[in-house]
Motif scaffolding. Structure first.
Motif, PDB file in Angstrom:
ATOM      1  N   THR A 166       1.104  -0.884  -0.275  1.00 30.23           N
ATOM      2  CA  THR A 166       0.107   0.182   0.101  1.00 30.23           C
ATOM      3  C   THR A 166       0.760   1.546  -0.166  1.00 30.23           C
ATOM      4  O   THR A 166       0.277   2.346   0.693  1.00 30.23           O
ATOM      5  N   SER A 167       1.838   1.144  -0.388  1.00 28.89           N
ATOM      6  CA  SER A 167       3.415   2.053  -0.497  1.00 28.89           C
ATOM      7  C   SER A 167       3.960   1.837  -1.558  1.00 28.89           C
ATOM      8  O   SER A 167       5.099   0.785  -0.989  1.00 28.89           O
ATOM      9  N   PRO A 168       4.161   2.466  -2.456  1.00 30.22           N
ATOM     10  CA  PRO A 168       5.931   2.065  -3.062  1.00 30.22           C
ATOM     11  C   PRO A 168       7.399   2.549  -1.756  1.00 30.22           C
ATOM     12  O   PRO A 168       7.904   1.795  -3.034  1.00 30.22           O
ATOM     13  N   ALA A 169       7.159   3.098  -1.582  1.00 31.18           N
ATOM     14  CA  ALA A 169       8.131   2.777  -0.038  1.00 31.18           C
ATOM     15  C   ALA A 169       8.423   1.138  -0.063  1.00 31.18           C
ATOM     16  O   ALA A 169       9.998   1.009   0.078  1.00 31.18           O
ATOM     17  N   HIS A 170       7.569  -0.086  -0.350  1.00 35.31           N
ATOM     18  CA  HIS A 170       7.742  -0.718   0.215  1.00 35.31           C
ATOM     19  C   HIS A 170       9.120  -1.498  -0.680  1.00 35.31           C
ATOM     20  O   HIS A 170       9.050  -3.028  -0.872  1.00 35.31           O
ATOM     21  N   VAL A 171       8.586  -0.838  -2.040  1.00 38.89           N
ATOM     22  CA  VAL A 171       9.444  -2.055  -3.434  1.00 38.89           C
ATOM     23  C   VAL A 171      10.726  -2.052  -3.279  1.00 38.89           C
ATOM     24  O   VAL A 171      11.295  -3.048  -3.063  1.00 38.89           O
ATOM     25  N   PRO A 172      11.359  -1.087  -2.621  1.00 35.63           N
ATOM     26  CA  PRO A 172      12.954  -0.931  -3.535  1.00 35.63           C
ATOM     27  C   PRO A 172      13.465  -2.033  -1.653  1.00 35.63           C
ATOM     28  O   PRO A 172      14.363  -2.722  -2.008  1.00 35.63           O
ATOM     29  N   VAL A 180      -1.246  -0.753  -4.391  1.00 35.41           N
ATOM     30  CA  VAL A 180      -1.739   0.035  -4.115  1.00 35.41           C
ATOM     31  C   VAL A 180      -2.894   0.808  -2.852  1.00 35.41           C
ATOM     32  O   VAL A 180      -3.024   0.834  -2.012  1.00 35.41           O
ATOM     33  N   PRO A 181      -2.465   1.974  -2.632  1.00 33.47           N
ATOM     34  CA  PRO A 181      -2.741   2.765  -1.430  1.00 33.47           C
ATOM     35  C   PRO A 181      -3.856   3.241  -1.446  1.00 33.47           C
ATOM     36  O   PRO A 181      -3.823   3.553  -0.028  1.00 33.47           O
ATOM     37  N   GLN A 182      -4.830   3.255  -2.369  1.00 31.82           N
ATOM     38  CA  GLN A 182      -6.189   3.071  -1.843  1.00 31.82           C
ATOM     39  C   GLN A 182      -6.876   2.425  -1.078  1.00 31.82           C
ATOM     40  O   GLN A 182      -7.692   2.821   0.038  1.00 31.82           O
ATOM     41  N   LEU A 183      -6.059   0.768  -1.047  1.00 31.55           N
ATOM     42  CA  LEU A 183      -7.091  -0.133  -0.291  1.00 31.55           C
ATOM     43  C   LEU A 183      -6.297  -0.426   1.522  1.00 31.55           C
ATOM     44  O   LEU A 183      -7.325  -0.069   2.144  1.00 31.55           O
ATOM     45  N   LEU A 184      -5.164   0.932   1.498  1.00 26.92           N
ATOM     46  CA  LEU A 184      -5.194   1.090   3.367  1.00 26.92           C
ATOM     47  C   LEU A 184      -5.620   2.350   2.892  1.00 26.92           C
ATOM     48  O   LEU A 184      -6.303   2.193   4.846  1.00 26.92           O
ATOM     49  N   ALA A 197     -13.662  -3.797   4.584  1.00 28.34           N
ATOM     50  CA  ALA A 197     -14.209  -3.300   3.672  1.00 28.34           C
ATOM     51  C   ALA A 197     -13.899  -2.865   2.112  1.00 28.34           C
ATOM     52  O   ALA A 197     -14.464  -3.046   1.439  1.00 28.34           O
ATOM     53  N   VAL A 198     -12.593  -3.620   2.620  1.00 31.25           N
ATOM     54  CA  VAL A 198     -12.089  -3.464   1.021  1.00 31.25           C
ATOM     55  C   VAL A 198     -11.625  -4.777   0.421  1.00 31.25           C
ATOM     56  O   VAL A 198     -10.628  -4.760  -0.616  1.00 31.25           O
ATOM     57  N   ALA A 199     -12.054  -5.807   1.349  1.00 31.93           N
ATOM     58  CA  ALA A 199     -12.035  -7.412   0.396  1.00 31.93           C
ATOM     59  C   ALA A 199     -12.578  -7.756  -1.122  1.00 31.93           C
ATOM     60  O   ALA A 199     -11.588  -8.127  -1.594  1.00 31.93           O
ATOM     61  N   PRO A 200     -13.847  -6.728  -1.522  1.00 29.10           N
ATOM     62  CA  PRO A 200     -14.059  -6.988  -2.636  1.00 29.10           C
ATOM     63  C   PRO A 200     -12.786  -5.957  -3.689  1.00 29.10           C
ATOM     64  O   PRO A 200     -12.665  -7.221  -4.810  1.00 29.10           O
ATOM     65  N   ALA A 201     -12.693  -5.081  -3.995  1.00 31.12           N
ATOM     66  CA  ALA A 201     -11.254  -4.252  -4.185  1.00 31.12           C
ATOM     67  C   ALA A 201     -10.186  -5.444  -4.405  1.00 31.12           C
ATOM     68  O   ALA A 201      -9.402  -5.527  -5.281  1.00 31.12           O
ATOM     69  N   LEU A 202      -9.513  -5.329  -3.159  1.00 32.52           N
ATOM     70  CA  LEU A 202      -8.605  -6.342  -2.911  1.00 32.52           C
ATOM     71  C   LEU A 202      -8.598  -7.919  -3.640  1.00 32.52           C
ATOM     72  O   LEU A 202      -7.728  -8.201  -4.538  1.00 32.52           O
ATOM     73  N   LEU A 233       2.257 -12.494  -0.821  1.00 32.32           N
ATOM     74  CA  LEU A 233       2.957 -11.664   0.244  1.00 32.32           C
ATOM     75  C   LEU A 233       2.003 -10.210   0.117  1.00 32.32           C
ATOM     76  O   LEU A 233       1.636  -9.458  -0.635  1.00 32.32           O
ATOM     77  N   VAL A 234       0.940 -10.155   1.304  1.00 29.96           N
ATOM     78  CA  VAL A 234       0.556  -8.958   0.647  1.00 29.96           C
ATOM     79  C   VAL A 234       1.410  -8.182   2.575  1.00 29.96           C
ATOM     80  O   VAL A 234       1.563  -8.283   3.757  1.00 29.96           O
ATOM     81  N   THR A 235       1.733  -7.222   2.376  1.00 27.66           N
ATOM     82  CA  THR A 235       2.805  -6.123   3.116  1.00 27.66           C
ATOM     83  C   THR A 235       2.019  -4.905   4.067  1.00 27.66           C
ATOM     84  O   THR A 235       3.504  -4.679   4.790  1.00 27.66           O
ATOM     85  N   CYS A 236       0.935  -4.750   3.837  1.00 28.97           N
ATOM     86  CA  CYS A 236       0.065  -4.285   4.704  1.00 28.97           C
ATOM     87  C   CYS A 236      -0.435  -4.858   5.882  1.00 28.97           C
ATOM     88  O   CYS A 236      -1.793  -5.945   5.476  1.00 28.97           O
ATOM     89  N   SER A 237      -0.064  -4.316   7.132  1.00 31.33           N
ATOM     90  CA  SER A 237      -0.388  -5.157   8.033  1.00 31.33           C
ATOM     91  C   SER A 237      -2.130  -5.084   8.713  1.00 31.33           C
ATOM     92  O   SER A 237      -2.670  -5.281   8.677  1.00 31.33           O
ATOM     93  N   THR A 238      -2.885  -3.807   8.426  1.00 26.23           N
ATOM     94  CA  THR A 238      -3.621  -3.925   8.516  1.00 26.23           C
ATOM     95  C   THR A 238      -4.875  -4.440   7.499  1.00 26.23           C
ATOM     96  O   THR A 238      -5.993  -4.683   8.176  1.00 26.23           O
ATOM     97  N   ILE A 239      -5.067  -4.646   6.820  1.00 25.22           N
ATOM     98  CA  ILE A 239      -5.463  -5.535   5.883  1.00 25.22           C
ATOM     99  C   ILE A 239      -4.891  -7.312   5.433  1.00 25.22           C
ATOM    100  O   ILE A 239      -5.843  -7.254   4.474  1.00 25.22           O
TER     101      ILE A 239
END
Length: 220
Positions: free
Chosen positions: A11-17, A37-41, A51-56, A72-78
Motif C-alpha cells: 500500500t506504499s511504493p516505499a516497500h518495493v526497494p 495500491v495505496p487506496q486500499l489502506l 470493507a476492502v475485501a471486494p477490491a482486494l 505476500l501482503v505487506t500491509c498489516s492493516t489488511i
C-alpha cells in the motif's frame, strides 16, 4: 510470460526497494511482481479492513491469473482480510507479519507492539493472540506520534528515528519482545540500543512466502 516467484501487494511504493533488496540479499534469482495500491489502506483506515475485501480480491485475482504463485501482503492493516481470500484465489496468501508474530510469541509472554497508525493495532494484536493459541499474552500498545506523517512525506529516516526512539524508551521490565507492527518500521530495528529483542516483518515474511530456493548451477 515472465516467471514470478511471488506477487507482493503493497500500500506504499516505499516497500518495493525494501523487498527487492531483501530478495537480492537472501533469495538471489527469485522474481517478485510488485502491486502498489495505496487506496486500499486509505479506505481500510476509514471503513475497516473488511470493507476492502471486494477490491482486494479483484486486484489479486488479476495478478494470480497471469501466474499462479503465492501472494505476500505487506500491509498489516489488511493482512487478515487478504489471507481470508486464499480459497477464492486458489493460491497461498500470507500476511507479511505472520512469521514475525510466531517468532514473537515464541520469545516471551509480554509483547510491546509499536505502530505508526492506529488501525494497525487491532489486526496485529489479534494475530499475536492467534499465534499464541492457549498461551496467555500481555500486550501493550504504543503509537509513535508523528512517525506516519514523516513516512507519508517521504522522510523515511525521520520516521525510523522516531520508531527507534520509542522502542528505546521502553524499560526492559515492560516487555519480553518489541513487535514493529508495520513493514515500514523495519529499518528501526537497526537503530535501537535497547536490550529487548526487536522483531520486524519483511525478511521473515519474504522467506516464508518464497520457501527454500533452488541451488544455482555449480553450487551444492
Amino acid at each position: 510470460m515472465t516467471a514470478v516467484g511471488a506477487v507482493l501487494l503493497h500500500t506504499s511504493p516505499a516497500h518495493v526497494p525494501v523487498f527487492d533488496a531483501l530478495r537480492d540479499r537472501n533469495h538471489p534469482g527469485a522474481v517478485l511482481r510488485h502491486l502498489v495500491v495505496p487506496q486500499l489502506l486509505a479506505r481500510a483506515r476509514v471503513e475497516g479492513p473488511e470493507a476492502v475485501a471486494p477490491a482486494l480480491l479483484e486486484v489479486l485475482a488479476g495478478a494470480v491469473a497471469r501466474a499462479a504463485v503465492p501472494v505476500l501482503v505487506t500491509c498489516s492493516t489488511i493482512g487478515a482480510t487478504a489471507e481470508s481470500l486464499a480459497p477464492e484465489l486458489g493460491v497461498p496468501v500470507l500476511r507479511v507479519d505472520r512469521p514475525m508474530a510466531a517468532a514473537a510469541v515464541a520469545a516471551g509472554r509480554r509483547m510491546a507492539v509499536l505502530a505508526t497508525v492506529e488501525s494497525t493495532f487491532a489486526p496485529t494484536c489479534e494475530l499475536l493472540a492467534e499465534e499464541a493459541g492457549e498461551r496467555p499474552l500481555s500486550i501493550s500498545r504504543h503509537l509513535v506520534p508523528g512517525a506516519w506523517e514523516r513516512f507519508e512525506a517521504g522522510d523515511i529516516a525521520g520516521n525510523l528515528a522516531l520508531v527507534a526512539a520509542a522502542a528505546d524508551a521502553l524499560a526492559p521490565a515492560e516487555a519480553d519482545v518489541i513487535v514493529l507492527a508495520q513493514a515500514s518500521m523495519a529499518g528501526a530495528a537497526d537503530l535501537v540500543t535497547t536490550r529487548i529483542p526487536v522483531l520486524s516483518s519483511p525478511a521473515r515474511g519474504l522467506a516464508a512466502v518464497l520457501g527454500p530456493q533452488p541451488s544455482r548451477a555449480g553450487e551444492s
